[in-house]
Scaffold this active site. Sequence first.
Site, PDB file in Angstrom:
ATOM      1  N   ARG A   1       0.411 -14.940   1.623  1.00 22.98           N
ATOM      2  CA  ARG A   1       0.751 -13.548   1.959  1.00 22.98           C
ATOM      3  C   ARG A   1       0.165 -13.194   3.314  1.00 22.98           C
ATOM      4  NH1 ARG A   1      -0.442  -7.462  -0.222  1.00 22.98           N
ATOM      5  NH2 ARG A   1      -2.612  -8.087  -0.262  1.00 22.98           N
TER       6      ARG A   1
ATOM      7  N   HIS B   1      -8.160 -10.118  -6.039  1.00 20.01           N
ATOM      8  CA  HIS B   1      -8.505  -8.764  -5.637  1.00 20.01           C
ATOM      9  C   HIS B   1      -9.887  -8.425  -6.183  1.00 20.01           C
ATOM     10  CE1 HIS B   1      -4.600  -8.630  -4.132  1.00 20.01           C
ATOM     11  NE2 HIS B   1      -4.344  -7.357  -4.283  1.00 20.01           N
TER      12      HIS B   1
ATOM     13  N   ARG C   1       1.034  -5.194  -9.707  1.00 22.35           N
ATOM     14  CA  ARG C   1       0.322  -4.161 -10.471  1.00 22.35           C
ATOM     15  C   ARG C   1      -1.173  -4.404 -10.404  1.00 22.35           C
ATOM     16  NH1 ARG C   1       4.069  -1.806 -13.957  1.00 22.35           N
ATOM     17  NH2 ARG C   1       2.428  -0.910 -15.207  1.00 22.35           N
TER      18      ARG C   1
ATOM     19  N   ARG D   1      -8.220   0.469   1.707  1.00 19.88           N
ATOM     20  CA  ARG D   1      -7.398  -0.235   0.740  1.00 19.88           C
ATOM     21  C   ARG D   1      -7.336   0.538  -0.571  1.00 19.88           C
ATOM     22  NH1 ARG D   1      -5.463  -5.120   1.775  1.00 19.88           N
ATOM     23  NH2 ARG D   1      -6.255  -6.282   3.557  1.00 19.88           N
TER      24      ARG D   1
ATOM     25  N   GLU E   1       5.947  -1.420  -0.292  1.00 18.49           N
ATOM     26  CA  GLU E   1       4.813  -0.788  -0.957  1.00 18.49           C
ATOM     27  C   GLU E   1       4.624   0.684  -0.650  1.00 18.49           C
ATOM     28  OE1 GLU E   1       1.403  -3.222   0.030  1.00 18.49           O
ATOM     29  OE2 GLU E   1       2.438  -4.026   1.748  1.00 18.49           O
TER      30      GLU E   1
ATOM     31  N   ASP F   1      -0.478   0.572  -2.992  1.00 18.96           N
ATOM     32  CA  ASP F   1      -0.351   1.366  -1.775  1.00 18.96           C
ATOM     33  C   ASP F   1       0.645   2.503  -1.934  1.00 18.96           C
ATOM     34  OD1 ASP F   1      -2.028   0.277   0.557  1.00 18.96           O
ATOM     35  OD2 ASP F   1      -1.222  -1.540  -0.340  1.00 18.96           O
TER      36      ASP F   1
END
Length: 968
Positions: free
Chosen positions: A452, A157, A637, A769, A562, A599
């Site tokens: 994913r 990320h 997290r 996002r 989420e 999210d």
Amino acid sequence: MSNGDLDFMELSRLGSKKFLRQDESLLRSIFYTMLRQHDTKLANKTEVVFALSQAWCASRSGEDFEELEKYLVKLTPEESLMVASVFSNMLNLHNLSEDVLSSQQELAERIGEVSREQRSTDETFLRLIKEGKSDVKGDAIYKALCEQKVELVITAHPTQALRRSLLKKNANIRRTLTELHNNVKMNKFEKTEHLDYIQANIEAAFRTDELNRKKPWPQDEMRHGLSYFQETIFSAAARFLRRVDTALAGIGQPPLPLDHSIISFGSWMGGDRDGNPFVTAECTRDVVILARTAAVDLYFQQVERLMFDLSMWRCDDKVRAYCERKAEARIGYSNALNEEHLAFERKRRNYSDFWRPVSKSQPYRMVLEDIRDRLHDTRDALHSCLSTNDSVSDFLASRNGYIEESDMLEPLLMLHASLCATGDESIANARLKDLIRQINTFGLGLLRLDIRQEAERHLDAMNEITTFLGVGQYKEWDEDKKIAFLLGELQSKRPLLPRCNNYSGDVKEVLSTFKTIAELPRSSLGNYVISMATSASDVLSVLLLQKEANVKDLLHVVPLFERLGDLSEAPKTMRRLYSCEWFLKHIGGRQECMLGYSDSGKDAGRLAAAYALYRAQVELTEVSTEFGVSLTFFHGRGGTVGRGGGPLHLAIRSQPAGTVNGKLRITVQGEIIEHSFADEHICFRTLDLYTSATLEHSLNPPPEARQEWKDLMEELSATSCDKFRQTVYKDPRFIKYFKSATPELEIGRMNIGSRPSKRKPSSGIESLRAIPWVFAWTQTRFGLPVWLGIGTALQEAVNKGKLATLQEMYKDWPFFQVTIDLVEMVLAKLDPLIAEYYEKKLVAEELKELGGELRDLFQETKNLLLEVAGHDKLLTSPKSSILQERIMLRAPYMTPLNILQVIHLKNLRDYAQDGSNGRNASFKPSSDEVLKLLQLSGDQDRPPYLAAVEDAVTITMKGIASGMQNTG
């Protein structure tokens, strides 16, 4: 440097605050010395700015702020750029001083010089026995550890703002400063040499372009992630597992079984294709090969060291028989390729020693040389794989490469058993045991790659397949029809997929991913995570697509819940899934569900999301238990509290009772990777904390919440969610205010991740996002996603006369206490005056009323949090004093960056509106060096003024991210 006479005292003598100030002052002094050698004028200006910033941070007066602002406004674009760079670099150095404090704190705690602030595994053992949570002999502890498994999943990320080249230089500085503290007998010449090396790295960092001029590829992100394993994690994990054995011996228990590891690692780097078009099937194949190559390199080094260690001639019958067979085979082998040729080949391979075949008088080396040769063959095969499209598994098998861990473990376990049988147990339990433990921890892939993808992409694939087959449009079917079709095909022996190539581009990529999964070694793969999962058919469709791609050992499919609605419906979704007889048999009593903190927070606000996650865990566990399924939660997290982050021991302690049970998966994202694994001391502490917190939660779970508390929490969640959504999604002023008052539009210029900032093209908050959403508010030091809605909810409860209940919840319910404490910690890092400055300069007049309302809500939240927690002001506990000190020391560096960011955000937006005119059109840096710096982007057509302003904004964003120690 001429500071060889400096006294680097131990933490226990100085205390944490003085220790931090000493190192911070030293690094700043070295930086200014270096800066004056290059640019005296710039050094003088930055010293003035720092002094003015310190004055405002101390007084908080409007006059002092105006004086600082006036000085910064007068700077030319190139001066602003360089001043921003100086303060960004100094913040990085300050963070290094904090890192050194953390590692020194860990060291001082371990040797008993200072009391522990956080719990350790060995202390947890003793406390659990003392408090009666384990029997006196510690059998319950040993049994729990033998079943415990914590998996840390490293994600790419985009929240690490620093370039990898700068992180390397920072690591050099951190390590050298640590050596100065640890080696108290160092003479003045050695001190001077160490300080010179620190200056060299500080200078190298400052003289390096700190901007990522191009977005990284996912393969680049994987290489960066692997560097932590190569430099700290691989060795620290072995050291930590030895410590666990030592701690177990301290309570009279045996070591952990050789075939069990209490810690393992996963990855999303190159596997997370949700909204990232650059993560393709080819990319996933590449990163698996990269990770396996890195693992082979590490094992090869360990085996070569072992060959020097294991020089013994005594062995058991099993090892002796192995060597006899090998010697007999070698006689025939030597006819074709004599020993000289074999020695030449090993020399060509650049082995460190033992080129000639080892004799039977060195049985352990005889076994190890086979492992070494096969590791080399594996590495050659992996290198060749990068230039072919062959199945990786088939290619490795054809080249004598290792595929399964058991192939490498079997001979090593044989050597371990032999050493123990011949009385050489201490030798067996040294480096050999470490290597066996490392293989069980890291496997042959170093980390297991999760795949994913968003549920909608699988829906599109199934729709095209059923449409082509003429059985209808899958998307139009109800859930019952989808499940019936999927279960029928899963149990069918005939293939479903037609042999055609008429699929759309997106569907082809989905199917290519499943084909790649089938061709990769299973030991390199983790689970298949479905983001935005809402139904049982989402899970079954992925299982069917795997079956159709001939995946032999199907990846475990993990639904990711989420959004708030999905979390609420998750128990029903899983009940429907468990009710499918085929699925229940397929999972063999084990299932995993992932919970999305990011999210959910963006959807409903932090408080409502936190309780929805808590409630979902309780209800999902109840449903799974009803069907005889052991459920593991995968916690997605983020780094910030706004995305579910925070101190990990608090995070684990606040989970509901009965939801951990020794099994935990959790993401480690972005800048948190650096904070967790920067050096071996910090890495050791990270593994220690995860292990001890998980064990304690299992044997000493938190108390059940009273029904009165849960009822009130439902009210608080509903009220806070309503307020959050009313403000963020329903107030027509908000989106305009957000885009004006934050650098949200400019974040993409930072190039800190391969993934786009939006899932889909849209101007709304919905498509943005969670990372850039939190990042933007962090930059302005307002942190709105963390606290919005909480004050309103608490105020309503207080108005109903429930303050005493709230205070009881804070005192006796770990979940509520941790939630409040984390928000309090974030509020201490925020500054609404800075946020107001952004508004004053960047927001249209008609929107400023909203800003005033938001700041009122911030103050209401702060006051009510303090009232509920019973605190006079933020961070008043003794444990929080060092955090206060850190925040206070960072502030004078951050404030100039905030002001410069506002100045140049306005310049950038004015330029976009009016174009180049006036002095902007004629601007040219006075220094050729700055002009060359601005041209590093490769865009020669970018006007110098625009280049200077854009780069200044980007550098301020990186600097503020360092100061807040959070991006998103």
